[in-house]
Scaffold this active site. Structure first.
Site, PDB file in Angstrom:
ATOM      1  N   ASP A   1      33.227 -32.541   2.143  1.00  0.00           N
ATOM      2  CA  ASP A   1      32.430 -31.561   1.405  1.00  0.00           C
ATOM      3  C   ASP A   1      32.624 -31.784  -0.090  1.00  0.00           C
ATOM      4  O   ASP A   1      33.758 -31.882  -0.558  1.00  0.00           O
ATOM      5  CB  ASP A   1      32.855 -30.141   1.798  1.00  0.00           C
ATOM      6  CG  ASP A   1      31.836 -29.108   1.343  1.00  0.00           C
ATOM      7  OD1 ASP A   1      30.664 -29.466   1.115  1.00  0.00           O
ATOM      8  OD2 ASP A   1      32.222 -27.933   1.210  1.00  0.00           O
TER       9      ASP A   1
ATOM     10  N   HIS B   1      27.368 -23.832  -9.768  1.00  0.00           N
ATOM     11  CA  HIS B   1      28.335 -23.254  -8.820  1.00  0.00           C
ATOM     12  C   HIS B   1      29.773 -23.470  -9.304  1.00  0.00           C
ATOM     13  O   HIS B   1      30.579 -22.534  -9.330  1.00  0.00           O
ATOM     14  CB  HIS B   1      28.149 -23.875  -7.434  1.00  0.00           C
ATOM     15  CG  HIS B   1      29.212 -23.478  -6.452  1.00  0.00           C
ATOM     16  ND1 HIS B   1      29.291 -22.203  -5.918  1.00  0.00           N
ATOM     17  CD2 HIS B   1      30.263 -24.171  -5.923  1.00  0.00           C
ATOM     18  CE1 HIS B   1      30.327 -22.143  -5.082  1.00  0.00           C
ATOM     19  NE2 HIS B   1      30.938 -23.317  -5.076  1.00  0.00           N
TER      20      HIS B   1
ATOM     21  N   THR C   1      31.930 -24.679  10.281  1.00  0.00           N
ATOM     22  CA  THR C   1      30.888 -25.170   9.383  1.00  0.00           C
ATOM     23  C   THR C   1      29.649 -25.347  10.254  1.00  0.00           C
ATOM     24  O   THR C   1      29.719 -26.029  11.279  1.00  0.00           O
ATOM     25  CB  THR C   1      31.283 -26.528   8.768  1.00  0.00           C
ATOM     26  OG1 THR C   1      32.562 -26.396   8.135  1.00  0.00           O
ATOM     27  CG2 THR C   1      30.259 -27.005   7.745  1.00  0.00           C
TER      28      THR C   1
ATOM     29  N   GLU D   1      28.344 -20.688   2.109  1.00  0.00           N
ATOM     30  CA  GLU D   1      27.979 -21.643   1.070  1.00  0.00           C
ATOM     31  C   GLU D   1      26.733 -22.367   1.557  1.00  0.00           C
ATOM     32  O   GLU D   1      26.765 -23.053   2.584  1.00  0.00           O
ATOM     33  CB  GLU D   1      29.130 -22.630   0.790  1.00  0.00           C
ATOM     34  CG  GLU D   1      30.335 -21.917   0.163  1.00  0.00           C
ATOM     35  CD  GLU D   1      31.365 -22.849  -0.459  1.00  0.00           C
ATOM     36  OE1 GLU D   1      31.446 -24.022  -0.034  1.00  0.00           O
ATOM     37  OE2 GLU D   1      32.088 -22.396  -1.374  1.00  0.00           O
TER      38      GLU D   1
ATOM     39  N   GLU E   1      24.361 -25.245   1.594  1.00  0.00           N
ATOM     40  CA  GLU E   1      24.548 -26.634   1.190  1.00  0.00           C
ATOM     41  C   GLU E   1      23.538 -27.536   1.898  1.00  0.00           C
ATOM     42  O   GLU E   1      22.895 -27.138   2.868  1.00  0.00           O
ATOM     43  CB  GLU E   1      25.968 -27.113   1.545  1.00  0.00           C
ATOM     44  CG  GLU E   1      27.058 -26.190   1.012  1.00  0.00           C
ATOM     45  CD  GLU E   1      28.438 -26.813   1.009  1.00  0.00           C
ATOM     46  OE1 GLU E   1      28.543 -28.045   1.205  1.00  0.00           O
ATOM     47  OE2 GLU E   1      29.413 -26.066   0.800  1.00  0.00           O
TER      48      GLU E   1
ATOM     49  N   GLN F   1      41.264 -18.786   0.746  1.00  0.00           N
ATOM     50  CA  GLN F   1      41.072 -19.935  -0.137  1.00  0.00           C
ATOM     51  C   GLN F   1      41.798 -19.744  -1.475  1.00  0.00           C
ATOM     52  O   GLN F   1      42.501 -20.652  -1.947  1.00  0.00           O
ATOM     53  CB  GLN F   1      39.573 -20.132  -0.374  1.00  0.00           C
ATOM     54  CG  GLN F   1      39.211 -21.323  -1.244  1.00  0.00           C
ATOM     55  CD  GLN F   1      37.710 -21.358  -1.582  1.00  0.00           C
ATOM     56  OE1 GLN F   1      36.929 -20.534  -1.104  1.00  0.00           O
ATOM     57  NE2 GLN F   1      37.311 -22.316  -2.397  1.00  0.00           N
TER      58      GLN F   1
ATOM     59  N   ASP G   1      28.678 -23.756   4.864  1.00  0.00           N
ATOM     60  CA  ASP G   1      30.128 -23.948   4.816  1.00  0.00           C
ATOM     61  C   ASP G   1      30.775 -22.572   4.673  1.00  0.00           C
ATOM     62  O   ASP G   1      31.115 -22.130   3.578  1.00  0.00           O
ATOM     63  CB  ASP G   1      30.460 -24.863   3.627  1.00  0.00           C
ATOM     64  CG  ASP G   1      31.953 -25.033   3.421  1.00  0.00           C
ATOM     65  OD1 ASP G   1      32.706 -24.858   4.390  1.00  0.00           O
ATOM     66  OD2 ASP G   1      32.354 -25.330   2.286  1.00  0.00           O
TER      67      ASP G   1
ATOM     68  N   ARG H   1      37.186 -16.413   1.170  1.00  0.00           N
ATOM     69  CA  ARG H   1      37.588 -16.535  -0.239  1.00  0.00           C
ATOM     70  C   ARG H   1      39.011 -16.068  -0.491  1.00  0.00           C
ATOM     71  O   ARG H   1      39.679 -16.580  -1.399  1.00  0.00           O
ATOM     72  CB  ARG H   1      36.630 -15.739  -1.134  1.00  0.00           C
ATOM     73  CG  ARG H   1      35.189 -16.168  -1.045  1.00  0.00           C
ATOM     74  CD  ARG H   1      35.005 -17.589  -1.510  1.00  0.00           C
ATOM     75  NE  ARG H   1      33.592 -17.989  -1.416  1.00  0.00           N
ATOM     76  CZ  ARG H   1      33.183 -19.244  -1.511  1.00  0.00           C
ATOM     77  NH1 ARG H   1      34.061 -20.227  -1.702  1.00  0.00           N
ATOM     78  NH2 ARG H   1      31.915 -19.543  -1.405  1.00  0.00           N
TER      79      ARG H   1
ATOM     80  N   GLU I   1      29.241 -15.563  -5.757  1.00  0.00           N
ATOM     81  CA  GLU I   1      28.489 -15.662  -7.008  1.00  0.00           C
ATOM     82  C   GLU I   1      27.446 -14.545  -7.114  1.00  0.00           C
ATOM     83  O   GLU I   1      27.253 -13.959  -8.176  1.00  0.00           O
ATOM     84  CB  GLU I   1      27.792 -17.018  -7.097  1.00  0.00           C
ATOM     85  CG  GLU I   1      28.733 -18.190  -7.257  1.00  0.00           C
ATOM     86  CD  GLU I   1      27.985 -19.499  -7.042  1.00  0.00           C
ATOM     87  OE1 GLU I   1      27.520 -20.078  -8.029  1.00  0.00           O
ATOM     88  OE2 GLU I   1      27.855 -19.925  -5.878  1.00  0.00           O
TER      89      GLU I   1
ATOM     90  N   LYS J   1      38.459 -22.783   4.886  1.00  0.00           N
ATOM     91  CA  LYS J   1      37.203 -23.480   5.140  1.00  0.00           C
ATOM     92  C   LYS J   1      37.101 -24.023   6.562  1.00  0.00           C
ATOM     93  O   LYS J   1      35.995 -24.241   7.062  1.00  0.00           O
ATOM     94  CB  LYS J   1      37.103 -24.699   4.200  1.00  0.00           C
ATOM     95  CG  LYS J   1      37.089 -24.368   2.735  1.00  0.00           C
ATOM     96  CD  LYS J   1      35.727 -23.899   2.317  1.00  0.00           C
ATOM     97  CE  LYS J   1      35.594 -23.883   0.803  1.00  0.00           C
ATOM     98  NZ  LYS J   1      34.227 -23.563   0.400  1.00  0.00           N
TER      99      LYS J   1
HETATM  100 MN    MN Z   1      31.484 -26.046   0.485  1.00  0.00          MN
END
Ligand code: MN
Length: 394
Positions: free
Chosen positions: A110, A117, A241, A183, A185, A224, A217, A221, A342, A237
């Site tokens: 990834d 971002h 996925t 996420e 992606e 993480q 993904d 948080r 975000e 993570k």
């Molecule tokens: Mn990611």
């Protein structure tokens, strides 16, 4: 022209023809191509046992010349009259089939290729330093993820448990993630790999990459933020996925190619922009059915050709089925951000949904769907299949 009755605005016309793996009641999983709202059973119409396999890997491994030849044969089947009745008999409405994870994932990487971002996350995670790390504009930052937990669209995602420690807490505790996020992606699937010690140059991107899919993904948080220094993402993570069911061939994206944003640092030769592989895809993120963001892939600083060149520049080998994802796609505008952290600015500005609900992060039962379109030839739109997932309680 195809003899199929397709709406003029279909996103799955002859210019697209994405590959997937599907099954129907009582029949084994096999390869198909999407045309309009139907799936064409390739095992039934092409005399090649590779399409009767439950993953696309065997076909993907044959290489670009064979992919192009197959695409031409499928186009011929859908436009010519010679085998029309056999082809018609091999079409299934998409609503009646079950889509599978389309390929066996070999390795998974990834990246972190959106400047918007990375800057947003940098501001939130490291408020006292520069949002971008000093290396960010010199190389595409990435990490090796967990291939074994890549799942097909629609697979429910159980809220992960783990260690988390809020800045206000003295000690970490163990429990369900309180800041579960998405996420949005774009993923790139390798058809043919490369030998140990033989890097893939930017110009060879299209020789190796079979096609493009969408990726969610899922990210915890709180896990993480507590674990990522000094070695990067790990358990925040690796629990799941999700990937979309249709792999759009690179050849379907010729009209979507664009130049990436201007560079403000000189690039080393192996990353030089020789091959222009920016892609003008527009993603759409829906939370419980409501459109919450439209991230523009064209704003990504690093192109997928540069990501692949960087991923192999140390001589690392690659294999059929390798998947690498772009990193969260976020544009410059507030409604173009590809993650909830975000969109809610770390929970300080929760999203207000039309039904009155408020969200900073995902709640149990929430469903996220990510879709995308790209320009095709002659004003057509190329559609990507949606990647979706619903959160189950821990
Ligand atoms: Mn990611």
């Amino acid at each position: 022209m195809t003899w199929l009755d397709l709406p003029n605005d279909t996103r799955f016309g002859l210019a697209n023809l994405p590959y997937g793996v599907f099954s129907t009641a009582g029949e084994p999983a096999r390869a198909g191509v999407r045309i309009g709202d139907s799936v064409l059973d390739l095992a039934a119409v092409l005399d090649d046992p590779v399409f009767a396999e439950p993953v696309l890997n065997g076909f993907m491994a044959r290489g670009r010349a064979h992919w192009q030849e197959t695409r031409a044969r499928i186009t011929e089947l859908l436009t010519g009259q010679e085998r029309r009745s056999a082809v018609e008999a091999a079409l299934h409405p998409v609503s009646t089939v079950r889509m599978r994870l389309p390929f066996e994932v070999a390795d998974y990487v990834d990246f972190y290729a959106s400047e918007h971002h990375a800057s947003n996350i940098g501001r939130m995670f490291r408020p006292d330093s520069d949002p971008l790390t000093p290396n960010w504009k010199h190389l595409p930052i990435g990490y090796h993820g967990r291939a074994g937990t890549v799942v097909g669209s629609g697979t429910p995602v159980r809220r992960p448990r783990g260690q988390r420690k809020a800045p206000s807490e003295e000690l970490p505790s163990y429990g369900p993630s309180r800041r579960l996020d998405i996420e949005a992606e774009v993923g790139f699937v390798l058809g043919t790999g490369s030998e140990l010690g033989a890097p893939i140059g930017v110009a060879d991107f299209a020789e190796h990459v079979f096609g493009v899919c969408l990726v969610n993904d899922w990210s915890a948080r709180d896990l993480q933020a507590w674990e990522y220094v000094p070695l990067g993402p790990f358990l925040g993570k690796s629990f799941a996925t999700s990937v979309s069911p249709w792999i759009v061939p690179l050849d379907a994206l010729e009209s979507a190619r664009c130049a990436p944003p201007g560079r403000d640092q000189p690039l080393l030769d192996y990353l030089a922009d020789g091959a222009d592989w920016g892609l003008d895809l527009t993603l759409e993120v829906r939370l419980n059915g409501e459109l919450v963001s439209r991230p523009p892939f064209a704003t990504m600083y690093w192109t997928p050709a540069q990501m692949l060149a960087h991923l192999t520049v140390n001589g690392a080998a690659t294999r059929t089925g390798d998947l690498y994802a772009s990193g969260t796609v976020s544009g410059p505008d507030e409604d173009q951000r590809g993650s909830l952290i975000e969109l809610s600015w770390g929970g300080k500005e929760p999203l207000k949904l039309a039904n009155g609900a408020v969200r900073s992060f995902l709640e149990d039962g929430d469903e996220v769907r990510i879709a995308a379109t790209a320009p095709g030839p002659g004003g057509a739109r190329i559609g990507f299949g949606e990647v979706s997932g619903r959160i189950l309680p821990a």
